[in-house]
Motif scaffolding. Structure first.
Motif, short mmCIF file in Angstrom:
data_model
loop_
_atom_site.label_atom_id
_atom_site.label_comp_id
_atom_site.label_asym_id
_atom_site.label_seq_id
_atom_site.Cartn_x
_atom_site.Cartn_y
_atom_site.Cartn_z
N LYS A 48 20.47 35.46 -5.46
CA LYS A 48 19.87 34.72 -4.36
C LYS A 48 18.79 33.79 -4.92
N PHE A 49 18.71 32.60 -4.33
CA PHE A 49 17.71 31.62 -4.76
C PHE A 49 17.08 30.96 -3.54
N ILE A 50 15.79 30.66 -3.66
CA ILE A 50 15.07 29.91 -2.64
C ILE A 50 14.65 28.59 -3.27
N LEU A 51 15.00 27.48 -2.62
CA LEU A 51 14.66 26.18 -3.18
C LEU A 51 13.17 25.90 -2.99
N ARG A 52 12.47 25.98 -4.11
CA ARG A 52 11.05 25.60 -4.18
C ARG A 52 10.90 24.62 -5.33
N HIS A 53 9.71 24.05 -5.46
CA HIS A 53 9.51 23.05 -6.52
C HIS A 53 9.59 23.65 -7.91
N THR A 54 9.49 24.99 -8.01
CA THR A 54 9.55 25.65 -9.31
C THR A 54 10.98 26.01 -9.74
N LEU A 55 11.95 25.87 -8.84
CA LEU A 55 13.32 26.23 -9.18
C LEU A 55 13.93 25.15 -10.08
N PRO A 56 14.56 25.53 -11.20
CA PRO A 56 15.19 24.54 -12.08
C PRO A 56 16.23 23.70 -11.33
N LEU A 57 16.29 22.42 -11.69
CA LEU A 57 17.16 21.48 -11.00
C LEU A 57 18.11 20.80 -11.98
N PRO A 58 19.27 20.34 -11.49
CA PRO A 58 20.19 19.60 -12.35
C PRO A 58 19.80 18.14 -12.54
N VAL A 59 18.65 17.74 -11.99
CA VAL A 59 18.11 16.40 -12.22
C VAL A 59 16.67 16.55 -12.71
N GLN A 60 16.15 15.49 -13.34
CA GLN A 60 14.76 15.50 -13.79
C GLN A 60 13.88 14.98 -12.66
N ASN A 61 12.92 15.77 -12.26
CA ASN A 61 12.05 15.41 -11.14
C ASN A 61 10.79 14.73 -11.65
N LEU A 62 10.65 13.42 -11.38
CA LEU A 62 9.49 12.66 -11.82
C LEU A 62 8.46 12.47 -10.70
N TYR A 63 8.65 13.15 -9.58
CA TYR A 63 7.73 13.02 -8.45
C TYR A 63 6.35 13.51 -8.86
N ALA A 64 5.32 12.74 -8.51
CA ALA A 64 3.96 13.05 -8.97
C ALA A 64 3.42 14.35 -8.38
N THR A 65 3.85 14.68 -7.17
CA THR A 65 3.38 15.91 -6.51
C THR A 65 4.60 16.72 -6.07
N PRO A 66 5.30 17.36 -7.00
CA PRO A 66 6.54 18.06 -6.65
C PRO A 66 6.34 19.18 -5.63
N HIS A 67 5.15 19.75 -5.57
CA HIS A 67 4.89 20.83 -4.62
C HIS A 67 4.85 20.32 -3.18
N THR A 68 4.71 19.01 -2.99
CA THR A 68 4.69 18.44 -1.63
C THR A 68 6.03 17.84 -1.24
N LEU A 69 6.98 17.81 -2.14
CA LEU A 69 8.26 17.16 -1.90
C LEU A 69 9.13 17.99 -0.98
N GLY A 70 9.66 17.38 0.06
CA GLY A 70 10.54 18.08 0.99
C GLY A 70 11.79 18.58 0.29
N VAL A 71 12.12 19.85 0.51
CA VAL A 71 13.26 20.44 -0.19
C VAL A 71 14.57 19.76 0.20
N ASP A 72 14.66 19.23 1.41
CA ASP A 72 15.89 18.54 1.81
C ASP A 72 16.05 17.24 1.04
N ARG A 73 14.95 16.60 0.67
CA ARG A 73 15.03 15.36 -0.09
C ARG A 73 15.57 15.61 -1.50
N ILE A 74 15.07 16.65 -2.16
CA ILE A 74 15.56 16.92 -3.51
C ILE A 74 17.00 17.41 -3.48
#
Length: 238
Positions: free
Chosen positions: A67-93
């Motif tokens: 089981k996984f919960i999508l948070r900013h700390t979960l590894p992604l198949p893309v490189q996230n360059l967003y300056a404030t990843p903790h504020t990024l909406g999970v639906d957007r990523i």
């Protein structure tokens, strides 16, 4: 089988995937219905993104092995360059991860037409840069009514006149034509800057806008579910 859950403000969308193939889709508007479904559906893997519900509680309703919960700390198949990843909406990523699966090695602009309109850019090297957020269609009507003394709350219409001849038709013209021109304008600016741009439209108002836009787009209503599944597969394989 994989279960992916996109829990929004008013409902939970659930996708059942066999590897990368979407086999079933369900929409639940109550936690009771969702809980009953998850408890009775056998699955190997599970992921949830949630904007306003306790994702951990929902994850406990399934017996999936991983089981996984999508948070900013979960590894992604893309490189996230967003300056404030903790504020990024999970639906957007999740949306840009879906774009990366559909159009790998391609500059992609993901437009999610929902409560807000979000624009998210993923470059051809699978790097997510960010984008922009503006009020969605229904929000524009509600704002005009809420923040003025006399403007009524009017409904969305399919074919508003360019030149309204009443308060209601003027508001419909301004909101609908204005937002359509905004979306076309944003697409044009990205297309001028990034070669070979692919534009993907998703979200609740996809059907309303897909034939109104001048630009060439691909309408993918289930993009967020596909993106969640790609994130799930990426983490299962690690």
């Amino acid at each position: 089988m994989n279960i992916v859950v996109d829990y929004g403000n008013s409902s939970a969308k659930v996708g059942i995937f066999d590897q990368r193939t979407l086999k079933e889709k369900h929409v639940f508007r109550s936690e009771v219905e969702l809980k009953d479904f998850l408890q009775n559906f056998p699955a190997d893997h599970f992921i949830i993104s949630s904007v306003n519900t306790d994702a951990k509680t929902v994850s406990e309703w399934t017996s999936a092995k991983k089981k996984f919960i999508l948070r900013h700390t979960l590894p992604l198949p893309v490189q996230n360059l967003y300056a404030t990843p903790h504020t990024l909406g999970v639906d957007r990523i999740a949306g840009v991860c879906g774009a990366q699966i559909l159009y790998p090695a391609t500059n992609c602009l993901v437009i999610d037409a929902g409560t807000c309109i979000t624009y998210d850019f993923l470059d051809s090297e699978a790097r997510y840069h960010g984008g922009s957020i503006s009020p969605g269609l229904k929000m524009r009507f509600e704002a005009m009514h809420t923040f003025t003394a006399r403007l009524p709350l009017v409904q969305v219409t399919e074919n508003p006149p360019l030149t309204g001849n009443s308060t209601e038709t003027c508001m419909q013209s301004g909101a609908i034509h204005g937002l359509t021109e905004e979306i076309d304008g944003i697409i044009r600016r990205y297309s001028e800057k990034f070669s070979g741009l692919v534009v993907i439209l998703c979200g609740g108002d996809t059907a309303f806008f897909e034939n109104r836009l001048k630009a060439s787009i691909f309408a993918v209503p289930e993009l967020v579910l596909s993106g969640l599944n790609s994130i799930l597969l990426y983490n299962v394989s690690r």
